[in-house]
Design a protein around this motif. Structure first.
Motif, PDB file in Angstrom:
ATOM      1  N   ALA A  56     -38.541   6.636  26.818  1.00 32.23           N
ATOM      2  CA  ALA A  56     -38.834   8.054  26.789  1.00 32.23           C
ATOM      3  C   ALA A  56     -38.254   8.520  28.288  1.00 32.23           C
ATOM      4  N   CYS A  57     -39.410   8.572  29.032  1.00 25.34           N
ATOM      5  CA  CYS A  57     -38.569   8.690  30.611  1.00 25.34           C
ATOM      6  C   CYS A  57     -37.933   8.742  31.540  1.00 25.34           C
ATOM      7  N   ASP A  58     -37.188   7.625  31.312  1.00 23.18           N
ATOM      8  CA  ASP A  58     -35.769   6.823  31.184  1.00 23.18           C
ATOM      9  C   ASP A  58     -34.754   8.020  30.733  1.00 23.18           C
ATOM     10  N   PHE A  59     -35.056   8.112  29.572  1.00 26.67           N
ATOM     11  CA  PHE A  59     -33.901   9.118  29.097  1.00 26.67           C
ATOM     12  C   PHE A  59     -34.474  10.649  29.623  1.00 26.67           C
ATOM     13  N   ARG A  60     -35.039  10.466  29.746  1.00 27.98           N
ATOM     14  CA  ARG A  60     -35.637  12.126  30.444  1.00 27.98           C
ATOM     15  C   ARG A  60     -34.967  11.664  31.795  1.00 27.98           C
ATOM     16  N   ASP A  61     -35.752  10.933  32.348  1.00 23.65           N
ATOM     17  CA  ASP A  61     -34.844  11.359  34.053  1.00 23.65           C
ATOM     18  C   ASP A  61     -33.517  11.319  34.234  1.00 23.65           C
ATOM     19  N   ASN A  62     -33.282  10.410  33.353  1.00 26.23           N
ATOM     20  CA  ASN A  62     -30.752  10.174  33.401  1.00 26.23           C
ATOM     21  C   ASN A  62     -30.910  11.519  32.659  1.00 26.23           C
ATOM     22  N   LEU A  63     -31.021  12.680  31.823  1.00 27.59           N
ATOM     23  CA  LEU A  63     -30.700  13.362  31.404  1.00 27.59           C
ATOM     24  C   LEU A  63     -29.336  14.326  31.282  1.00 27.59           C
ATOM     25  N   ALA A  64     -29.533  14.728  32.727  1.00 28.41           N
ATOM     26  CA  ALA A  64     -29.405  15.801  33.341  1.00 28.41           C
ATOM     27  C   ALA A  64     -27.552  15.104  33.432  1.00 28.41           C
ATOM     28  N   SER A  65     -27.735  13.738  33.751  1.00 34.57           N
ATOM     29  CA  SER A  65     -26.511  13.198  34.232  1.00 34.57           C
ATOM     30  C   SER A  65     -26.212  12.883  33.081  1.00 34.57           C
ATOM     31  N   LEU A  66     -26.282  12.444  32.212  1.00 33.20           N
ATOM     32  CA  LEU A  66     -26.289  12.211  30.958  1.00 33.20           C
ATOM     33  C   LEU A  66     -25.685  13.364  30.552  1.00 33.20           C
ATOM     34  N   GLY A  67     -25.919  13.828  30.202  1.00 31.77           N
ATOM     35  CA  GLY A  67     -25.654  15.648  29.773  1.00 31.77           C
ATOM     36  C   GLY A  67     -24.468  15.878  31.026  1.00 31.77           C
ATOM     37  N   ALA A  68     -24.438  15.706  32.084  1.00 30.19           N
ATOM     38  CA  ALA A  68     -23.275  16.460  32.707  1.00 30.19           C
ATOM     39  C   ALA A  68     -22.149  15.359  32.707  1.00 30.19           C
ATOM     40  N   ALA A  69     -22.267  14.213  31.537  1.00 34.94           N
ATOM     41  CA  ALA A  69     -20.921  13.471  31.289  1.00 34.94           C
ATOM     42  C   ALA A  69     -20.842  13.772  29.734  1.00 34.94           C
ATOM     43  N   GLY A  70     -20.964  14.785  29.777  1.00 39.77           N
ATOM     44  CA  GLY A  70     -21.152  15.038  28.236  1.00 39.77           C
ATOM     45  C   GLY A  70     -22.252  14.693  26.766  1.00 39.77           C
ATOM     46  N   TYR A  71     -22.581  13.562  27.560  1.00 37.80           N
ATOM     47  CA  TYR A  71     -23.849  12.914  26.350  1.00 37.80           C
ATOM     48  C   TYR A  71     -25.054  13.692  26.409  1.00 37.80           C
ATOM     49  N   ARG A  72     -25.531  13.996  24.373  1.00 34.96           N
ATOM     50  CA  ARG A  72     -26.980  14.438  24.313  1.00 34.96           C
ATOM     51  C   ARG A  72     -27.180  13.503  24.116  1.00 34.96           C
ATOM     52  N   VAL A  73     -29.210  13.182  24.081  1.00 38.72           N
ATOM     53  CA  VAL A  73     -30.011  12.825  23.174  1.00 38.72           C
ATOM     54  C   VAL A  73     -31.034  13.148  21.640  1.00 38.72           C
ATOM     55  N   LEU A  74     -30.656  11.388  21.011  1.00 39.51           N
ATOM     56  CA  LEU A  74     -31.636  12.070  20.230  1.00 39.51           C
ATOM     57  C   LEU A  74     -32.392  10.845  20.196  1.00 39.51           C
ATOM     58  N   GLY A  75     -33.984  10.273  19.464  1.00 39.96           N
ATOM     59  CA  GLY A  75     -34.890   9.465  19.885  1.00 39.96           C
ATOM     60  C   GLY A  75     -35.075   9.734  18.229  1.00 39.96           C
ATOM     61  N   ILE A  76     -35.228   7.720  17.542  1.00 40.05           N
ATOM     62  CA  ILE A  76     -35.337   8.052  16.264  1.00 40.05           C
ATOM     63  C   ILE A  76     -36.683   6.940  16.260  1.00 40.05           C
ATOM     64  N   SER A  77     -37.830   7.172  15.495  1.00 38.44           N
ATOM     65  CA  SER A  77     -38.867   6.725  15.670  1.00 38.44           C
ATOM     66  C   SER A  77     -39.605   6.839  14.081  1.00 38.44           C
ATOM     67  N   PRO A  78     -40.209   5.970  13.600  1.00 33.70           N
ATOM     68  CA  PRO A  78     -41.044   6.046  12.266  1.00 33.70           C
ATOM     69  C   PRO A  78     -42.420   6.653  11.912  1.00 33.70           C
ATOM     70  N   ASP A  79     -42.588   7.467  13.412  1.00 30.96           N
ATOM     71  CA  ASP A  79     -43.747   8.063  13.692  1.00 30.96           C
ATOM     72  C   ASP A  79     -43.502   9.462  13.288  1.00 30.96           C
ATOM     73  N   PRO A  80     -45.375  10.532  12.629  1.00 29.59           N
ATOM     74  CA  PRO A  80     -45.189  11.705  11.863  1.00 29.59           C
ATOM     75  C   PRO A  80     -44.723  11.982  13.249  1.00 29.59           C
ATOM     76  N   VAL A  81     -44.053  13.568  12.967  1.00 30.80           N
ATOM     77  CA  VAL A  81     -44.052  14.738  13.423  1.00 30.80           C
ATOM     78  C   VAL A  81     -45.126  14.779  14.164  1.00 30.80           C
ATOM     79  N   ASP A  82     -46.543  14.868  13.954  1.00 35.08           N
ATOM     80  CA  ASP A  82     -47.537  15.052  15.017  1.00 35.08           C
ATOM     81  C   ASP A  82     -47.836  14.429  16.384  1.00 35.08           C
ATOM     82  N   LYS A  83     -47.355  12.741  15.763  1.00 38.66           N
ATOM     83  CA  LYS A  83     -47.684  12.067  17.214  1.00 38.66           C
ATOM     84  C   LYS A  83     -46.460  12.139  17.804  1.00 38.66           C
TER      85      LYS A  83
END
Length: 157
Positions: free
Chosen positions: A51-78
């Motif tokens: 997750a932190c790797d995606f966070r740290d690369n989000l600007a360059s991914l965004g600049a290339a036109g990509y959005r990021v969504l992370g999905i897990s079986p965790d509840p919303v509060d977690k």
């Protein structure tokens, strides 16, 4: 094991709640490229690294036109605690009944310490602006995955 997606398949649409309890629907991102990554559990070492790797690369991914969504079986509060603790700047979505993970082929048989069980398979599916699978990767490693993904997508390092 659920059916894995392949390049050219239609990406199944979904609506899940994010860490703030808001509904997020994949089809609302039409026209944008979306990296949908599945991870087993928030706040565990491997998932935090990824997750932190995606966070740290989000600007360059965004600049290339990509959005990021992370999905897990965790509840919303977690997810909310995880996002806050790690300053995550992209949506984390709750798939508690793992329906979306199953639809994407990211739920199935796993082995750990000699035990076989059903669980989330760390996976990444890239969806193009038309809603088609551009890339599907299963059993990815948490460490170094974003760098490999960037190479696979042709995004400069």
């Amino acid at each position: 094991m659920s059916q894995r997606l392949a390049t050219g398949d239609s990406a199944p649409d979904f609506t899940l709640n994010d860490a703030q309890g808001n509904e997020v629907t994949l089809s609302s991102f039409r026209g944008s490229k979306v990296v949908v990554y599945f991870y087993p559990a928030a706040a565990t070492p491997g998932c935090t690294t990824q997750a932190c790797d995606f966070r740290d690369n989000l600007a360059s991914l965004g600049a290339a036109g990509y959005r990021v969504l992370g999905i897990s079986p965790d509840p919303v509060d977690k997810l909310a605690a995880f996002a806050g603790n790690e300053s995550l700047n992209f949506p984390l979505l709750s798939d508690e009944d793992h329906t979306v993970a199953e639809t994407y082929g990211a739920w199935g048989e796993k082995q750990n310490y000699g035990k076989t069980y059903e669980g989330l398979i760390r996976s990444t599916v890239v969806v193009d602006g038309e809603g088609k699978v551009a890339l599907a990767q299963y059993n990815v490693r948490a460490t170094g995955h974003v760098a490999k993904l960037r190479r696979d997508l042709g995004i400069d390092q």
